[in-house]
Design a protein around this motif. Structure first.
Motif, short mmCIF file in Angstrom:
data_model
loop_
_atom_site.label_atom_id
_atom_site.label_comp_id
_atom_site.label_asym_id
_atom_site.label_seq_id
_atom_site.Cartn_x
_atom_site.Cartn_y
_atom_site.Cartn_z
N HIS A 43 -0.85 2.76 -10.08
CA HIS A 43 0.05 1.80 -9.47
C HIS A 43 1.16 2.49 -8.69
CE1 HIS A 43 2.16 -1.94 -8.84
NE2 HIS A 43 3.28 -1.37 -9.27
N GLY A 44 1.34 2.06 -7.44
CA GLY A 44 2.36 2.65 -6.57
C GLY A 44 2.72 1.71 -5.45
N LYS A 45 3.24 2.28 -4.36
CA LYS A 45 3.75 1.43 -3.27
C LYS A 45 2.80 1.32 -2.08
CE LYS A 45 6.38 5.07 -0.88
NZ LYS A 45 7.71 5.45 -0.33
N TYR A 46 1.73 2.12 -2.06
CA TYR A 46 0.88 2.15 -0.87
C TYR A 46 -0.27 1.14 -0.98
CZ TYR A 46 3.43 6.45 -0.11
OH TYR A 46 4.44 7.38 0.07
N PRO A 47 -0.41 0.26 0.02
CA PRO A 47 -1.46 -0.78 -0.05
C PRO A 47 -2.86 -0.17 0.02
CG PRO A 47 -0.40 -0.79 2.12
CD PRO A 47 0.39 0.15 1.26
N VAL A 48 -3.74 -0.71 -0.80
CA VAL A 48 -5.16 -0.36 -0.73
C VAL A 48 -5.85 -1.53 -0.04
CG1 VAL A 48 -7.23 0.23 -2.01
CG2 VAL A 48 -4.99 0.95 -2.87
N VAL A 49 -6.46 -1.25 1.11
CA VAL A 49 -7.04 -2.31 1.92
C VAL A 49 -8.54 -2.38 1.67
CG1 VAL A 49 -7.21 -3.31 4.22
CG2 VAL A 49 -5.31 -1.78 3.67
N PHE A 50 -8.99 -3.51 1.14
CA PHE A 50 -10.41 -3.76 0.91
C PHE A 50 -10.95 -4.59 2.08
CE2 PHE A 50 -8.63 -2.73 -3.13
CZ PHE A 50 -9.65 -2.20 -3.92
N SER A 51 -12.23 -4.91 2.03
CA SER A 51 -12.83 -5.66 3.14
C SER A 51 -12.23 -7.05 3.30
CB SER A 51 -14.35 -5.76 2.94
OG SER A 51 -14.65 -6.51 1.78
N ASN A 52 -11.63 -7.57 2.23
CA ASN A 52 -11.00 -8.90 2.31
C ASN A 52 -9.49 -8.83 2.19
OD1 ASN A 52 -11.25 -8.08 -0.33
ND2 ASN A 52 -11.69 -10.11 -1.14
N GLY A 53 -8.91 -7.67 2.46
CA GLY A 53 -7.46 -7.55 2.52
C GLY A 53 -6.87 -6.64 1.46
N ILE A 54 -5.55 -6.66 1.36
CA ILE A 54 -4.83 -5.83 0.39
C ILE A 54 -4.93 -6.47 -0.99
CG2 ILE A 54 -2.57 -4.92 -0.27
CD1 ILE A 54 -1.84 -4.95 2.73
N LEU A 55 -5.57 -5.76 -1.92
CA LEU A 55 -5.77 -6.31 -3.26
C LEU A 55 -4.95 -5.59 -4.32
CD1 LEU A 55 -9.62 -6.99 -3.28
CD2 LEU A 55 -7.74 -8.49 -2.59
N CYS A 56 -4.45 -4.40 -4.00
CA CYS A 56 -3.62 -3.67 -4.95
C CYS A 56 -2.84 -2.59 -4.21
CB CYS A 56 -4.48 -3.05 -6.07
SG CYS A 56 -5.65 -1.80 -5.48
N HIS A 57 -1.97 -1.87 -4.93
CA HIS A 57 -1.20 -0.78 -4.35
C HIS A 57 -1.41 0.48 -5.20
CE1 HIS A 57 0.62 -4.18 -2.31
NE2 HIS A 57 1.20 -3.34 -1.48
N ASN A 58 -1.43 1.62 -4.54
CA ASN A 58 -1.74 2.87 -5.20
C ASN A 58 -0.58 3.87 -5.03
OD1 ASN A 58 -3.58 4.55 -6.64
ND2 ASN A 58 -4.09 5.62 -4.75
N LYS A 59 -0.57 4.84 -5.91
CA LYS A 59 0.47 5.88 -5.86
C LYS A 59 0.27 6.81 -4.66
CE LYS A 59 2.50 9.48 -8.83
NZ LYS A 59 2.40 10.14 -10.16
N HIS A 60 -0.96 6.92 -4.19
CA HIS A 60 -1.29 7.84 -3.10
C HIS A 60 -1.84 7.06 -1.90
CE1 HIS A 60 -0.87 10.95 -6.15
NE2 HIS A 60 -1.73 10.27 -6.91
#
Length: 380
Positions: A43-60
């Motif tokens: 868990h972090g501040k950087y968006p993880v973009v999947f095929s249907n949009g931003i579903l979570c945020h990552n540390k890296h």
């Protein structure tokens, strides 16, 4: 073919003289995103973009923003603009180099060109970047790219604000239903006592089927009822144009989809007609409850939750033996029922007006994209 002054005839049609005709591969090539198993997400501040949009945020993160991302597998056709550093998931394709072009303009250019048409595969559709890269597009000078993008950004801001307002109004209405349809809050001037009836005591599920005499009744299928809105959409045909037997309904009946009740498909009949047998036709017993009051009740979260208790896993259907016992709270005064229904209906009308404005704004944006991104209208 006559060409307008200041324009030239190209392989993609008439284009402004100072626009370059090039390909997506030359101006904004795509590359597959990066693997990120669920158990490796920190868990972090950087968006993880999947095929249907931003579903979570990552540390890296993997890519410096701004970025443009589209679905590679699963959900195809959506295009996302990311302002910040981000992680494009391996279910996506992302622009690796904007080659001196304005990133937000590239986002709108990809959005306008409907790259979903390049998807292949019948099971899980996949977008092949090698099919997208040769697509020819018109490219304006950098300064014009910025002006075009600013126009669309302003429209997007208006669309987002309307969406937020509609969501807020819907929440307010749900709160009002919770208060008014249970007697927790009374309208001024009403003091009659309230009672509780089960659905089966104040409404009947009608099972009257169509005959050859009903050929010219309208026929409402599940796909004709818009989710959440209580409106008809799509092409409404006549009974004579369908091959199966349907249920009949009349004015003031309430239609409620028993298939996947959580989709919130309901409709108040203002004329007679016929509908799919996957729809309940509920007819209010008017000595107990007014139809417009009952229509508001079936829109409540409590009713939807009860109707969503279903049988069947692949095609879940509501169980009448459960929903018939749903408790309905109501005033013994029909005048108070009418007043409550009117207040809630006015809220529906307000939301509908906002939805119409939103639809019109989206339509304007679509038309402007057709004009501005092809150079038919210039901002210089």
């Amino acid at each position: 073919m006559a060409v307008r002054k200041g324009y030239k005839l190209t392989e993609i049609g008439e284009n402004p003289e100072n626009w370059e005709v090039t390909t997506f591969g030359n101006i904004a090539p795509l590359q597959r995103g990066y693997d990120l198993p669920q158990n490796q997400i920190e868990h972090g501040k950087y968006p993880v973009v999947f095929s249907n949009g931003i579903l979570c945020h990552n540390k890296h993160f993997k890519v410096n923003g701004p970025g443009v991302v589209t679905g590679r597998s699963g959900t195809i056709g959506s295009v996302f603009y990311i302002d910040e550093n981000y992680w494009p998931h391996n279910t996506t394709l992302y622009v690796t180099d904007f080659n001196g072009n304005y990133p937000k303009f590239i986002y709108y250019l990809y959005l306008f060109n409907n790259i979903k048409k390049f998807a292949s595969g019948s099971g899980v559709p996949t977008l092949n970047r090698n099919e997208v890269h040769p697509q020819k597009v018109g490219l304006p000078p950098f300064e014009e790219q910025i002006k075009i993008s600013n126009i669309f950004s302003d429209i997007d801001s208006l669309i987002a604000s309307l969406e937020r307002l509609i969501d807020k109004k819907r929440l307010i209405k749900q709160g009002a239903m919770q208060e008014l349809l249970t007697g927790k809050k009374r309208l001024p001037g009403f003091e009659r006592e309230w009672t509780t009836l089960s659905l089966k005591d104040c409404a009947v599920s009608i099972r009257e089927f169509t005959t050859n005499e009903d050929n010219y009744l309208i026929c409402i299928e599940l796909e004709n009822i818009e989710q959440n809105y209580g409106k008809l959409i799509g092409n409404i045909v006549k009974i004579k144009d369908v091959n199966s037997i349907k249920l009949k309904f009349q004015i003031n009946d309430i239609l409620f989809s028993k298939l996947r009740a959580y989709l919130r498909k309901y409709f108040f009949a203002e004329t007679s007609g016929a509908c799919s047998s996957e729809i309940w036709v509920l007819r209010a017993i008017t000595l107990k409850v007014l139809p417009h009051y009952l229509y508001q009740v079936i829109q409540t979260n409590a009713f939807i939750d009860a109707a969503s208790i279903s049988y069947g896993t692949h095609m879940p259907r509501s169980d009448w033996n459960i929903i018939k016992n749903f408790p309905i709270y109501l005033s013994t005064s029909s005048t108070e029922q009418a007043a409550i229904a009117s207040v809630l209906s006015d809220m529906d009308d307000e939301i509908a007006a906002l939805e119409a404005k939103l639809a019109k704004t989206r339509q304007i944006k679509s038309g402007m994209m057709e004009e501005l991104l092809t150079g038919r209208i210039r901002l210089v």
